[in-house]
Design a protein around this motif. Structure first.
Motif, mmCIF file in Angstrom:
data_model
loop_
_atom_site.group_PDB
_atom_site.id
_atom_site.type_symbol
_atom_site.label_atom_id
_atom_site.label_comp_id
_atom_site.label_asym_id
_atom_site.label_seq_id
_atom_site.Cartn_x
_atom_site.Cartn_y
_atom_site.Cartn_z
ATOM 1 N N GLU A 407 0.833 -1.201 0.000
ATOM 2 C CA GLU A 407 0.000 0.000 0.000
ATOM 3 C C GLU A 407 0.865 1.247 0.000
ATOM 4 O O GLU A 407 1.964 1.257 0.558
ATOM 5 C CB GLU A 407 -0.915 0.035 1.241
ATOM 6 N N LEU A 408 0.337 2.306 -0.631
ATOM 7 C CA LEU A 408 0.967 3.625 -0.600
ATOM 8 C C LEU A 408 0.113 4.510 0.299
ATOM 9 O O LEU A 408 -1.094 4.614 0.115
ATOM 10 C CB LEU A 408 1.031 4.213 -2.016
ATOM 11 N N TRP A 409 0.759 5.154 1.291
ATOM 12 C CA TRP A 409 0.010 5.972 2.251
ATOM 13 C C TRP A 409 0.168 7.466 2.009
ATOM 14 O O TRP A 409 -0.742 8.235 2.260
ATOM 15 C CB TRP A 409 0.472 5.639 3.675
ATOM 16 N N GLN A 410 1.318 7.888 1.547
ATOM 17 C CA GLN A 410 1.567 9.328 1.415
ATOM 18 C C GLN A 410 2.674 9.581 0.403
ATOM 19 O O GLN A 410 3.672 8.859 0.366
ATOM 20 C CB GLN A 410 1.972 9.909 2.781
ATOM 21 N N VAL A 411 2.495 10.597 -0.440
ATOM 22 C CA VAL A 411 3.542 11.091 -1.330
ATOM 23 C C VAL A 411 3.492 12.608 -1.239
ATOM 24 O O VAL A 411 2.413 13.199 -1.267
ATOM 25 C CB VAL A 411 3.324 10.680 -2.801
ATOM 26 N N SER A 412 4.633 13.246 -1.125
ATOM 27 C CA SER A 412 4.615 14.709 -1.026
ATOM 28 C C SER A 412 5.903 15.308 -1.570
ATOM 29 O O SER A 412 6.967 14.688 -1.536
ATOM 30 C CB SER A 412 4.405 15.156 0.423
ATOM 31 N N TRP A 413 5.783 16.534 -2.091
ATOM 32 C CA TRP A 413 6.935 17.279 -2.598
ATOM 33 C C TRP A 413 7.712 17.906 -1.435
ATOM 34 O O TRP A 413 7.129 18.280 -0.417
ATOM 35 C CB TRP A 413 6.496 18.413 -3.511
ATOM 36 N N GLN A 414 8.980 18.079 -1.638
ATOM 37 C CA GLN A 414 9.788 18.902 -0.734
ATOM 38 C C GLN A 414 9.433 20.371 -0.990
ATOM 39 O O GLN A 414 9.493 20.838 -2.124
ATOM 40 C CB GLN A 414 11.272 18.668 -1.022
ATOM 41 N N PRO A 415 9.025 21.115 0.042
ATOM 42 C CA PRO A 415 8.647 22.514 -0.191
ATOM 43 C C PRO A 415 9.875 23.407 -0.441
ATOM 44 O O PRO A 415 10.983 23.081 -0.016
ATOM 45 C CB PRO A 415 7.962 22.930 1.119
ATOM 46 N N PHE A 416 9.631 24.525 -1.112
ATOM 47 C CA PHE A 416 10.638 25.573 -1.294
ATOM 48 C C PHE A 416 9.968 26.914 -1.019
ATOM 49 O O PHE A 416 8.758 27.061 -1.233
ATOM 50 C CB PHE A 416 11.190 25.568 -2.719
ATOM 51 N N LEU A 417 10.733 27.870 -0.555
ATOM 52 C CA LEU A 417 10.174 29.200 -0.303
ATOM 53 C C LEU A 417 9.817 29.889 -1.616
ATOM 54 O O LEU A 417 10.399 29.597 -2.671
ATOM 55 C CB LEU A 417 11.176 30.057 0.480
ATOM 56 N N ASP A 418 8.845 30.799 -1.553
ATOM 57 C CA ASP A 418 8.447 31.562 -2.743
ATOM 58 C C ASP A 418 9.649 32.300 -3.306
ATOM 59 O O ASP A 418 10.482 32.839 -2.571
ATOM 60 C CB ASP A 418 7.350 32.571 -2.386
ATOM 61 N N GLY A 419 9.726 32.333 -4.627
ATOM 62 C CA GLY A 419 10.789 33.087 -5.296
ATOM 63 C C GLY A 419 12.005 32.269 -5.653
ATOM 64 O O GLY A 419 12.854 32.730 -6.424
ATOM 65 N N ILE A 420 12.127 31.057 -5.106
ATOM 66 C CA ILE A 420 13.282 30.211 -5.440
ATOM 67 C C ILE A 420 13.213 29.793 -6.908
ATOM 68 O O ILE A 420 14.217 29.798 -7.632
ATOM 69 C CB ILE A 420 13.333 28.965 -4.536
ATOM 70 N N PHE A 421 12.007 29.436 -7.362
ATOM 71 C CA PHE A 421 11.814 29.045 -8.762
ATOM 72 C C PHE A 421 11.123 30.193 -9.505
ATOM 73 O O PHE A 421 10.003 30.561 -9.148
ATOM 74 C CB PHE A 421 10.948 27.781 -8.865
ATOM 75 N N PRO A 422 11.770 30.767 -10.519
ATOM 76 C CA PRO A 422 11.137 31.868 -11.259
ATOM 77 C C PRO A 422 9.993 31.367 -12.133
ATOM 78 O O PRO A 422 9.974 30.207 -12.549
ATOM 79 C CB PRO A 422 12.280 32.422 -12.116
#
Length: 542
Positions: A407-422
């Motif tokens: 079973e798969l219970w959770q998948v999530s992205w690593q967060p980044f602060l606003d402005g890191i990715f244009p």
């Protein structure tokens, strides 16, 4: 330096591990795989530099950047974790229990200093719902709901609260996301014939009859959802009743309200009756999207005057997701719907793609604003578990199917602060992918034996309404004469005026029964005289 591409955290019966984000999708060496089925919880810090997880014995905290173990806490029963916005505090929660003699409860909410590992404070927090304290972005303020009061702590000093907001039976509160001046929205349910209300305050001005920045009352509310925009200038309130007394909806009744910190408020007029499935703010804080109405549901973008800006028509959808930069909007139908997604360029209101993520129970934008994660997780669905990474143009770049025994219970992205990715320019051409495309299986309708050898008639239970810029335009008809065109416009104007007068009459009837009208509704009534004159002029042919 954080990785240039967000990581993915995967948690399930196969253990806990991390995967490198696009374009590689290989297992990451940042985090050694934690095998076994005992991982109950995990979370990243808001900036993605710290990661905490529980393995059934301890809560561990690592620095994602240098892969170093920072702390290990003996908390085998902890099931919830969260970092404060600036990584100063780690909050943990475990189910509430009482001592052996049943005289006192055992504190089950712990706040740890991330730097030293020391426990700053322990609280009793019986309910899992809203278990975590709320911090301001700079961590100057931290707030908790304690016995129907909101207690405010300053600068992470939890020995005593600095201020409190006391109203009779505060059920819920939401601290504003922006920096100073800090604001808080509170909800008090109605009782004994009194209405429910939501009030907005500016910290610490809570006392006096005129302390509230704004106030909104409503009778039809068993519960509310309060959504601040990013700039903390307004709150959207979804007021819900558990039961629809008209019997029209299984979901109860919902209404959508707009409350601004300048004191203005309005009921958001939704053109189609039925449930409100989702409401989301754009990161610009100047518009919001609502998905509502009996299926096929409508989706509409509104401005801060609560006027519709763009109507997406109807479709099989129950959710909306703005990209981190706010320039792309995904409308989707998950859960009991088939997983159809509509990806829109909301600067030009142009459809980019219509991929289908069947059986999805989870959706999340990647912080880079280009990639999308969809997943099928247990316990919502215990079969066909797995996840997919998409490009917003509709291409599947990576997929992982969990073995049938797992079973798969959770998948999530690593967060980044606003402005890191244009923000990048939108492309409409699907990107290339090595993952073979899968055509979604279309279930055929049952046909009785007597009809199986006869032609299939294409009939729909509900006709879908196209988006406002895709509605068929008259072009092949014979051009109308000037007189006919004038009469047509006159007829349409009379029809519109009569509809407005009918709506005004309904509002006047509501006011006569004692119902308090909104500012925009009162303004509508004031237009009655002008509309009557307009209708008279049209009748006379002026």
């Amino acid at each position: 330096m954080a990785p240039s591409t967000p990581l993915l955290t995967v948690r399930g019966s196969e253990g806990l591990y991390m995967v490198n984000g696009p374009p590689h999708f290989t297992e990451s060496t940042v985090f050694p795989r934690e095998s076994g089925k005992n991982c109950k919880t995990c979370t990243f810090s808001k900036d993605g530099t710290l990661f905490a997880w529980g393995n059934g014995e301890k809560i561990n905290v690592i620095n994602v950047t240098n892969k170093g173990l920072l702390h290990s806490f003996d908390l085998p029963k902890a099931v919830c974790l969260e970092f404060s916005p600036k990584n100063t505090v780690l909050a943990t929660w475990q189910p509430y229990t009482t001592s052996k003699d049943d005289t006192a409860g055992i504190p089950n909410l712990q706040l740890y200093d991330v730097k030293t590992g020391m426990c700053l404070k322990s609280f009793i927090q019986k309910k899992m719902q809203n278990w975590c304290p709320s911090w301001s972005e700079d961590e100057t303020l931290c707030a908790r709901n304690v016995n129907n009061e909101v207690h405010f702590f300053e600068n992470n000093n939890f020995n005593t609260f600095a201020n409190k907001l006391h109203l009779k039976k505060i059920n819920d509160f939401v601290l504003s996301p922006a920096l100073q001046p800090y604001k808080v929205a509170v909800y008090v349910p109605g009782s004994k014939g009194a209405p429910s209300f939501v009030r907005l305050y500016q910290y610490p001005n809570f006392d006096g009859p005129h302390a509230a920045l704004a106030n909104k009352s409503f009778f039809k509310a068993d519960k509310v959802t309060m959504l601040w925009n990013k700039k903390a200038t307004a709150v959207l309130v979804i007021a819900s009743t558990d039961v629809d007394k008209t019997g029209a909806s299984y979901y109860g009744e919902q209404t959508l309200h707009y409350i601004a910190t300048n004191g203005e408020s309005a009921v958001v007029q939704l053109p189609k009756n039925g449930p409100i499935y989702d409401v989301v703010w754009n990161s610009s804080s100047t518009e919001f999207c609502a998905v509502y109405g009996f299926m096929p549901a409508k989706a509409t973008i509104f401005n801060l005057k609560c006027d519709p800006v763009f109507d997406f028509g109807t479709g099989p959808r129950n959710a909306a997701y703005y990209s981190p930069h706010g320039h792309i909007l995904v409308l989707a139908g998950f859960g009991n719907l088939r997983g159809q997604m509509e990806v829109w360029d909301v600067k030009n209101y142009k459809l980019i793609s219509k991929p289908v993520a069947s059986d999805s129970t989870y959706f999340a934008w990647c912080p880079d604003g280009e990639h999308i994660l969809t997943a099928t997780c247990a316990p919502r669905l215990r079969v066909n578990n797995g996840y997919k990474i998409w490009h917003y143009t509709g291409a599947v770049l990576h997929k992982y199917d969990v073995p049938s025994t797992a079973e798969l219970w959770q998948v999530s992205w690593q967060p980044f602060l606003d402005g890191i990715f244009p923000e990048k320019a939108i492309t409409y051409q699907a990107v290339s992918s090595d993952v073979p495309s899968e055509e979604p299986k279309v279930a055929t309708a049952y046909r009785p034996p007597a009809l199986r050898n006869k032609p299939v008639t294409n009939s729909k239970l509900h006709e879908e309404e196209p988006p406002q810029n895709m509605k068929p335009q008259p072009g092949n008809e014979k051009p109308l004469s000037k007189t006919a065109l004038k009469n047509q416009r006159k007829h349409e104007a009379k029809k519109a005026a009569k509809q407005k007068l009918k709506a005004i009459e309904q509002l006047k009837e509501q006011a006569a029964t004692g119902k308090q009208l909104e500012k925009n509704q009162l303004a509508k009534i004031q237009k009655e005289k002008a509309l009557l004159q307009e209708l008279e002029d049209l009748e006379l042919g002026i």
